[in-house]
Motif scaffolding. Structure first.
Motif, mmCIF file in Angstrom:
data_model
loop_
_atom_site.group_PDB
_atom_site.id
_atom_site.type_symbol
_atom_site.label_atom_id
_atom_site.label_comp_id
_atom_site.label_asym_id
_atom_site.label_seq_id
_atom_site.Cartn_x
_atom_site.Cartn_y
_atom_site.Cartn_z
ATOM 1 N N MET A 251 0.973 -1.402 -0.094
ATOM 2 C CA MET A 251 -0.008 -0.123 -0.077
ATOM 3 C C MET A 251 0.908 1.228 0.115
ATOM 4 O O MET A 251 1.793 1.223 0.782
ATOM 5 C CB MET A 251 -0.915 0.055 1.381
ATOM 6 N N ASN A 252 0.706 2.306 -1.010
ATOM 7 C CA ASN A 252 1.511 3.460 -0.998
ATOM 8 C C ASN A 252 0.976 4.549 -0.238
ATOM 9 O O ASN A 252 -0.320 4.482 0.556
ATOM 10 C CB ASN A 252 1.773 3.833 -2.448
ATOM 11 N N GLU A 253 1.861 5.163 0.128
ATOM 12 C CA GLU A 253 1.368 6.662 1.111
ATOM 13 C C GLU A 253 0.138 7.282 0.726
ATOM 14 O O GLU A 253 -0.660 7.664 1.734
ATOM 15 C CB GLU A 253 2.449 7.532 1.194
ATOM 16 N N ASP A 254 -0.264 7.439 -0.685
ATOM 17 C CA ASP A 254 -1.433 8.167 -1.173
ATOM 18 C C ASP A 254 -2.715 7.231 -0.475
ATOM 19 O O ASP A 254 -3.722 7.658 -0.235
ATOM 20 C CB ASP A 254 -1.445 8.189 -2.419
ATOM 21 N N GLN A 255 -2.553 5.889 -0.916
ATOM 22 C CA GLN A 255 -3.638 5.092 -0.315
ATOM 23 C C GLN A 255 -3.942 4.980 1.129
ATOM 24 O O GLN A 255 -4.884 4.774 1.547
ATOM 25 C CB GLN A 255 -3.463 3.569 -0.823
ATOM 26 N N LYS A 256 -2.655 4.907 1.942
ATOM 27 C CA LYS A 256 -2.810 5.204 3.224
ATOM 28 C C LYS A 256 -3.449 6.380 3.720
ATOM 29 O O LYS A 256 -4.390 6.491 4.433
ATOM 30 C CB LYS A 256 -1.287 4.772 3.813
ATOM 31 N N LYS A 257 -3.180 7.237 2.993
ATOM 32 C CA LYS A 257 -3.652 8.871 3.423
ATOM 33 C C LYS A 257 -5.136 8.756 3.088
ATOM 34 O O LYS A 257 -6.110 9.188 3.903
ATOM 35 C CB LYS A 257 -3.054 9.891 2.759
ATOM 36 N N ARG A 258 -5.598 8.213 1.864
ATOM 37 C CA ARG A 258 -7.081 8.124 1.675
ATOM 38 C C ARG A 258 -7.830 7.392 2.579
ATOM 39 O O ARG A 258 -8.979 7.929 3.034
ATOM 40 C CB ARG A 258 -7.344 7.666 0.273
ATOM 41 N N LEU A 259 -7.198 6.165 3.362
ATOM 42 C CA LEU A 259 -7.965 5.421 4.285
ATOM 43 C C LEU A 259 -8.209 6.319 5.435
ATOM 44 O O LEU A 259 -9.044 6.258 6.194
ATOM 45 C CB LEU A 259 -7.171 4.021 4.510
ATOM 46 N N LEU A 260 -7.032 6.889 5.761
ATOM 47 C CA LEU A 260 -7.121 7.891 7.138
ATOM 48 C C LEU A 260 -8.247 8.768 6.991
ATOM 49 O O LEU A 260 -8.940 9.185 7.915
ATOM 50 C CB LEU A 260 -5.540 8.545 7.404
ATOM 51 N N LEU A 261 -8.339 9.593 5.683
ATOM 52 C CA LEU A 261 -9.370 10.420 5.706
ATOM 53 C C LEU A 261 -10.673 9.923 5.735
ATOM 54 O O LEU A 261 -11.717 10.547 6.210
ATOM 55 C CB LEU A 261 -9.122 11.280 4.242
ATOM 56 N N GLU A 262 -10.802 8.646 5.163
ATOM 57 C CA GLU A 262 -12.099 8.033 5.156
ATOM 58 C C GLU A 262 -12.468 7.748 6.673
ATOM 59 O O GLU A 262 -13.573 7.848 7.155
ATOM 60 C CB GLU A 262 -12.197 6.712 4.206
ATOM 61 N N PHE A 263 -11.624 7.254 7.358
ATOM 62 C CA PHE A 263 -11.633 6.962 8.784
ATOM 63 C C PHE A 263 -12.162 8.252 9.370
ATOM 64 O O PHE A 263 -13.283 8.159 10.349
ATOM 65 C CB PHE A 263 -10.619 6.316 9.696
ATOM 66 N N GLY A 264 -11.404 9.253 9.167
ATOM 67 C CA GLY A 264 -12.010 10.485 9.663
ATOM 68 C C GLY A 264 -13.032 11.075 9.437
ATOM 69 O O GLY A 264 -13.637 11.408 10.470
ATOM 70 N N ARG A 265 -13.698 10.980 8.298
ATOM 71 C CA ARG A 265 -14.847 11.473 7.664
ATOM 72 C C ARG A 265 -16.063 10.653 8.667
ATOM 73 O O ARG A 265 -17.049 11.361 8.946
ATOM 74 C CB ARG A 265 -14.859 10.990 6.316
#
Length: 84
Positions: free
Chosen positions: A1-15
């Motif tokens: 998993m690349n950094e962009d994918q990790k960031k997207r998942l963190l954003l979704e969790f936060g949402r």
């Protein structure tokens, strides 16, 4: 998993956290912090996807939001993008 994918998942969790806090419970960051063992400033960063969190924090957030922890992960997790 690349950094962009990790960031997207963190954003979704936060949402999801923010949705339950603002739309379901209609409480402030400070009110949520009072209901769980997480600082209000950390909750704000979690909602913005700015920090990585540990599993005990997930449990604390779920407790404060009065939901099952699995509900915090109710978003798409595209397996084909993770290499699995």
């Amino acid at each position: 998993m690349n950094e962009d994918q990790k960031k997207r998942l963190l954003l979704e969790f936060g949402r999801i956290v923010k949705f339950h806090r603002t739309e379901k419970l209609k409480i402030s960051l400070r009110d949520l912090a009072k209901k769980c063992d997480v600082e209000h400033s950390a909750i704000g960063k979690i909602e913005k996807g700015e920090i990585k969190i540990q599993l005990p924090t997930v449990f604390e957030l779920a407790k404060g939001l009065e939901i099952h922890p699995k509900d915090l992960f109710n978003f798409d997790f595209p397996l084909e993008e993770t290499g699995n």
